[in-house]
Design an enzyme around this catalytic site. Structure first.
Site, PDB file in Angstrom:
ATOM      1  N   GLY A  46       0.693  -1.195   0.052  1.00 18.55           N
ATOM      2  CA  GLY A  46       0.006  -0.001  -0.162  1.00 18.55           C
ATOM      3  C   GLY A  46       0.776   1.398  -0.086  1.00 18.55           C
ATOM      4  O   GLY A  46       1.951   1.219   0.521  1.00 18.55           O
ATOM      5  N   GLN A  51       3.175  10.188   1.026  1.00 22.94           N
ATOM      6  CA  GLN A  51       4.472   9.368   1.310  1.00 22.94           C
ATOM      7  C   GLN A  51       5.493   9.696   0.108  1.00 22.94           C
ATOM      8  O   GLN A  51       6.639   9.720   0.259  1.00 22.94           O
ATOM      9  CB  GLN A  51       4.338   7.655   1.053  1.00 22.94           C
ATOM     10  CG  GLN A  51       3.619   7.495   2.470  1.00 22.94           C
ATOM     11  CD  GLN A  51       3.323   5.972   2.606  1.00 22.94           C
ATOM     12  OE1 GLN A  51       2.388   5.437   2.006  1.00 22.94           O
ATOM     13  NE2 GLN A  51       4.424   5.140   2.858  1.00 22.94           N
ATOM     14  N   CYS A  92       5.611  -0.012   7.120  1.00 22.83           N
ATOM     15  CA  CYS A  92       5.318   1.179   6.146  1.00 22.83           C
ATOM     16  C   CYS A  92       6.573   1.186   5.581  1.00 22.83           C
ATOM     17  O   CYS A  92       7.678   1.315   6.173  1.00 22.83           O
ATOM     18  CB  CYS A  92       4.703   2.357   7.248  1.00 22.83           C
ATOM     19  SG  CYS A  92       4.590   3.845   6.359  1.00 22.83           S
ATOM     20  N   LEU A  93       6.400   1.654   4.250  1.00 24.29           N
ATOM     21  CA  LEU A  93       7.605   2.223   3.376  1.00 24.29           C
ATOM     22  C   LEU A  93       8.138   3.591   4.085  1.00 24.29           C
ATOM     23  O   LEU A  93       9.412   3.518   3.801  1.00 24.29           O
ATOM     24  CB  LEU A  93       7.056   2.345   1.805  1.00 24.29           C
ATOM     25  CG  LEU A  93       6.847   0.942   1.516  1.00 24.29           C
ATOM     26  CD1 LEU A  93       6.204   1.129   0.097  1.00 24.29           C
ATOM     27  CD2 LEU A  93       7.976   0.118   1.283  1.00 24.29           C
ATOM     28  N   HIS A 134      -4.698   2.325   7.303  1.00 27.95           N
ATOM     29  CA  HIS A 134      -3.372   2.721   7.244  1.00 27.95           C
ATOM     30  C   HIS A 134      -2.892   3.718   6.391  1.00 27.95           C
ATOM     31  O   HIS A 134      -2.382   4.823   6.658  1.00 27.95           O
ATOM     32  CB  HIS A 134      -2.438   1.439   7.270  1.00 27.95           C
ATOM     33  CG  HIS A 134      -0.873   1.777   7.275  1.00 27.95           C
ATOM     34  ND1 HIS A 134      -0.093   1.189   8.083  1.00 27.95           N
ATOM     35  CD2 HIS A 134      -0.261   2.426   6.155  1.00 27.95           C
ATOM     36  CE1 HIS A 134       1.061   1.740   7.596  1.00 27.95           C
ATOM     37  NE2 HIS A 134       1.019   2.477   6.530  1.00 27.95           N
ATOM     38  N   GLU A 135      -3.419   3.448   5.213  1.00 23.62           N
ATOM     39  CA  GLU A 135      -3.175   4.631   4.035  1.00 23.62           C
ATOM     40  C   GLU A 135      -3.942   5.680   4.305  1.00 23.62           C
ATOM     41  O   GLU A 135      -3.527   6.875   4.108  1.00 23.62           O
ATOM     42  CB  GLU A 135      -3.632   3.805   2.725  1.00 23.62           C
ATOM     43  CG  GLU A 135      -2.815   2.596   2.378  1.00 23.62           C
ATOM     44  CD  GLU A 135      -1.267   2.740   2.355  1.00 23.62           C
ATOM     45  OE1 GLU A 135      -0.810   4.075   2.568  1.00 23.62           O
ATOM     46  OE2 GLU A 135      -0.566   1.786   2.952  1.00 23.62           O
ATOM     47  N   HIS A 138      -2.262   8.093   6.483  1.00 25.38           N
ATOM     48  CA  HIS A 138      -1.375   9.000   5.810  1.00 25.38           C
ATOM     49  C   HIS A 138      -1.850  10.272   5.153  1.00 25.38           C
ATOM     50  O   HIS A 138      -1.446  11.304   5.288  1.00 25.38           O
ATOM     51  CB  HIS A 138      -0.805   8.116   4.650  1.00 25.38           C
ATOM     52  CG  HIS A 138       0.339   7.132   4.846  1.00 25.38           C
ATOM     53  ND1 HIS A 138       1.721   7.523   5.749  1.00 25.38           N
ATOM     54  CD2 HIS A 138       0.500   5.905   5.029  1.00 25.38           C
ATOM     55  CE1 HIS A 138       2.307   6.469   6.043  1.00 25.38           C
ATOM     56  NE2 HIS A 138       1.622   5.435   5.341  1.00 25.38           N
TER      57      HIS A 138
END
Ligand code: QAP
Ligand code: CO
Length: 169
Positions: A46, A51, A92-93, A134-135, A138
């Site tokens: 994701g 990000q 998370c990236l 989660h996204e 962000h």
């Protein structure tokens, strides 16, 4: 297509609140394509536009092993459908190398626009429900580390700051 650099915690730009997309045009579709390429290359499941330092309400997700189920969420909105919660070890990236357990609502309804600007609605449970929440965090300037203890969060912050200093040398 292009690979986009990914911001890492504690970069303050990850705290920006993303703006709604007013028109799903060629610029947004190019962003979506670049986000998929960036996510697949990482690899991740994701990625939110925040990000990659684009502060528009765009999320891409693919939970498949073979890039076969790309999902696009533009201007996503969620409603909690029941009291059941789910616990998942999230990563998370933007927080590379760290995983912590996060508790979230387990069953949600999601309304969003797809890549063509058409409205759709799904009622996911399990990993997809976790990933969308989660996204969406962000897009609101939140990270999974905001859901864990301040002690764990500051330990992760120190370790990543150290890594960033080493990379800058
Ligand atoms: C969000 O995260 C997510 O630490 C997507 O070194 C993750 O794609 C939602 C990744 C888990 C729910 C559950 C993380 C790649 C990818 C790392 C990701 C790393 C390399 C994270
Ligand atoms: Co993330």
């Amino acid at each position: 297509m292009a690979l986009l650099p990914i911001l890492e915690f504690p970069d303050p730009r990850l705290r920006n609140v993303a703006k709604p997309v007013t028109e799903v045009d060629a610029t947004i579709r190019k962003l979506v394509d670049d986000m998929f390429e960036t996510m697949y290359e990482a690899p991740g499941i994701g990625l939110a536009a925040t990000q990659v330092n684009v502060h528009k309400r765009v999320v891409v997700i693919d939970l498949s092993e073979d890039k076969s189920q790309p999902l696009v969420f533009i201007n996503p909105e969620i409603e909690v459908l029941d009291q059941e919660t789910s616990e998942y070890d999230e990563g998370c990236l933007s927080v590379p190398g760290f995983y912590e357990t996060v508790v979230r609502p387990g069953h949600i309804r999601v309304k969003a626009l797809d890549r063509d600007g058409n409205a759709f609605e799904i009622e996911p449970e399990g990993l997809l429900a976790v990933c969308i929440q989660h996204e969406l965090d962000h897009l609101n300037g939140k990270l999974f580390v905001d859901h864990i203890s301040p002690f764990k969060r500051s330990r992760i912050r120190s370790k990543l700051e150290k890594k960033h200093k080493a990379e800058a040398r």
